[in-house]
Design a protein around this motif. Structure first.
Motif, PDB file in Angstrom:
ATOM      1  N   SER A  18       0.578  -4.053  -2.489  1.00 17.17           N
ATOM      2  CA  SER A  18      -0.069  -2.819  -2.048  1.00 17.17           C
ATOM      3  C   SER A  18       0.351  -2.469  -0.621  1.00 17.17           C
ATOM      4  N   ALA A  19       0.406  -3.474   0.229  1.00 11.88           N
ATOM      5  CA  ALA A  19       0.812  -3.250   1.620  1.00 11.88           C
ATOM      6  C   ALA A  19       2.241  -2.731   1.712  1.00 11.88           C
ATOM      7  N   ALA A  20       3.088  -3.160   0.799  1.00 15.66           N
ATOM      8  CA  ALA A  20       4.494  -2.747   0.805  1.00 15.66           C
ATOM      9  C   ALA A  20       4.658  -1.278   0.441  1.00 15.66           C
ATOM     10  N   GLN A  21       3.580  -0.639   0.030  1.00 19.27           N
ATOM     11  CA  GLN A  21       3.624   0.777  -0.317  1.00 19.27           C
ATOM     12  C   GLN A  21       2.684   1.600   0.564  1.00 19.27           C
ATOM     13  N   HIS A  22       2.250   1.019   1.658  1.00 17.49           N
ATOM     14  CA  HIS A  22       1.308   1.638   2.584  1.00 17.49           C
ATOM     15  C   HIS A  22       1.974   2.775   3.349  1.00 17.49           C
ATOM     16  N   HIS A  23       1.184   3.733   3.805  1.00 19.58           N
ATOM     17  CA  HIS A  23       1.731   4.880   4.536  1.00 19.58           C
ATOM     18  C   HIS A  23       2.178   4.539   5.958  1.00 19.58           C
ATOM     19  N   PHE A  27       3.649  -1.479   9.029  1.00 22.17           N
ATOM     20  CA  PHE A  27       2.919  -2.362   8.124  1.00 22.17           C
ATOM     21  C   PHE A  27       3.687  -2.510   6.811  1.00 22.17           C
ATOM     22  N   ARG A  28       4.116  -1.369   6.250  1.00 21.27           N
ATOM     23  CA  ARG A  28       4.864  -1.359   4.991  1.00 21.27           C
ATOM     24  C   ARG A  28       6.163  -2.158   5.116  1.00 21.27           C
ATOM     25  N   ASP A  29       6.901  -1.935   6.192  1.00 19.69           N
ATOM     26  CA  ASP A  29       8.180  -2.617   6.367  1.00 19.69           C
ATOM     27  C   ASP A  29       8.011  -4.125   6.516  1.00 19.69           C
ATOM     28  N   TYR A  30       6.967  -4.550   7.220  1.00 16.12           N
ATOM     29  CA  TYR A  30       6.702  -5.981   7.356  1.00 16.12           C
ATOM     30  C   TYR A  30       6.398  -6.599   5.988  1.00 16.12           C
ATOM     31  N   ALA A  31       5.547  -5.919   5.218  1.00 14.21           N
ATOM     32  CA  ALA A  31       5.192  -6.425   3.889  1.00 14.21           C
ATOM     33  C   ALA A  31       6.419  -6.493   2.985  1.00 14.21           C
ATOM     34  N   ARG A  32       7.265  -5.491   3.043  1.00 15.15           N
ATOM     35  CA  ARG A  32       8.482  -5.488   2.216  1.00 15.15           C
ATOM     36  C   ARG A  32       9.419  -6.624   2.612  1.00 15.15           C
ATOM     37  N   PHE A  62       7.100  -1.116  -8.585  1.00 16.78           N
ATOM     38  CA  PHE A  62       7.652  -1.547  -7.302  1.00 16.78           C
ATOM     39  C   PHE A  62       8.173  -2.978  -7.414  1.00 16.78           C
ATOM     40  N   LEU A  63       7.378  -3.852  -7.996  1.00 20.98           N
ATOM     41  CA  LEU A  63       7.770  -5.254  -8.150  1.00 20.98           C
ATOM     42  C   LEU A  63       9.021  -5.380  -9.020  1.00 20.98           C
ATOM     43  N   ASN A  64       9.062  -4.683 -10.128  1.00 19.51           N
ATOM     44  CA  ASN A  64      10.216  -4.759 -11.013  1.00 19.51           C
ATOM     45  C   ASN A  64      11.494  -4.325 -10.293  1.00 19.51           C
ATOM     46  N   THR A  65      11.382  -3.322  -9.460  1.00 17.86           N
ATOM     47  CA  THR A  65      12.527  -2.885  -8.675  1.00 17.86           C
ATOM     48  C   THR A  65      12.999  -4.016  -7.773  1.00 17.86           C
ATOM     49  N   ARG A  66      12.068  -4.681  -7.128  1.00 20.34           N
ATOM     50  CA  ARG A  66      12.422  -5.786  -6.222  1.00 20.34           C
ATOM     51  C   ARG A  66      12.962  -6.998  -6.975  1.00 20.34           C
TER      52      ARG A  66
END
Length: 70
Positions: A18-23, A27-32, A62-66
């Motif tokens: 969820s954090a990896a898709q945050h606005h 925060f999003r980049d760190y999670a990714r 998102f997970l499947n893409t990763r």
């Protein structure tokens, strides 16, 4: 990025998706980046694969893409 093996619970792994898709981009980049590092380890690829049925469609996509990138 340092972390102990199996230090993330099932909920932590879900929250990380969820954090990896945050606005908020930082925060999003760190999670990714953290997810990217985790998925380099086979045990986390397995754990995330096992979690996929519990995820929302958005998180699962998102997970499947990763998972397919690795």
């Amino acid at each position: 990025v340092t972390f102990q093996i199996n230090s993330f619970s099932k909920e932590n792994l879900k929250d990380l998706l969820s954090a990896a898709q945050h606005h908020n981009t930082r925060f999003r980049d760190y999670a990714r980046k953290l997810i990217e590092e985790l998925l380099k380890r086979e045990e986390y690829r397995i754990r995330y694969s096992e979690l996929s049925y519990e995820l929302s469609e958005k998180d699962r996509n998102f997970l499947n893409t990763r998972l397919n990138v690795q």
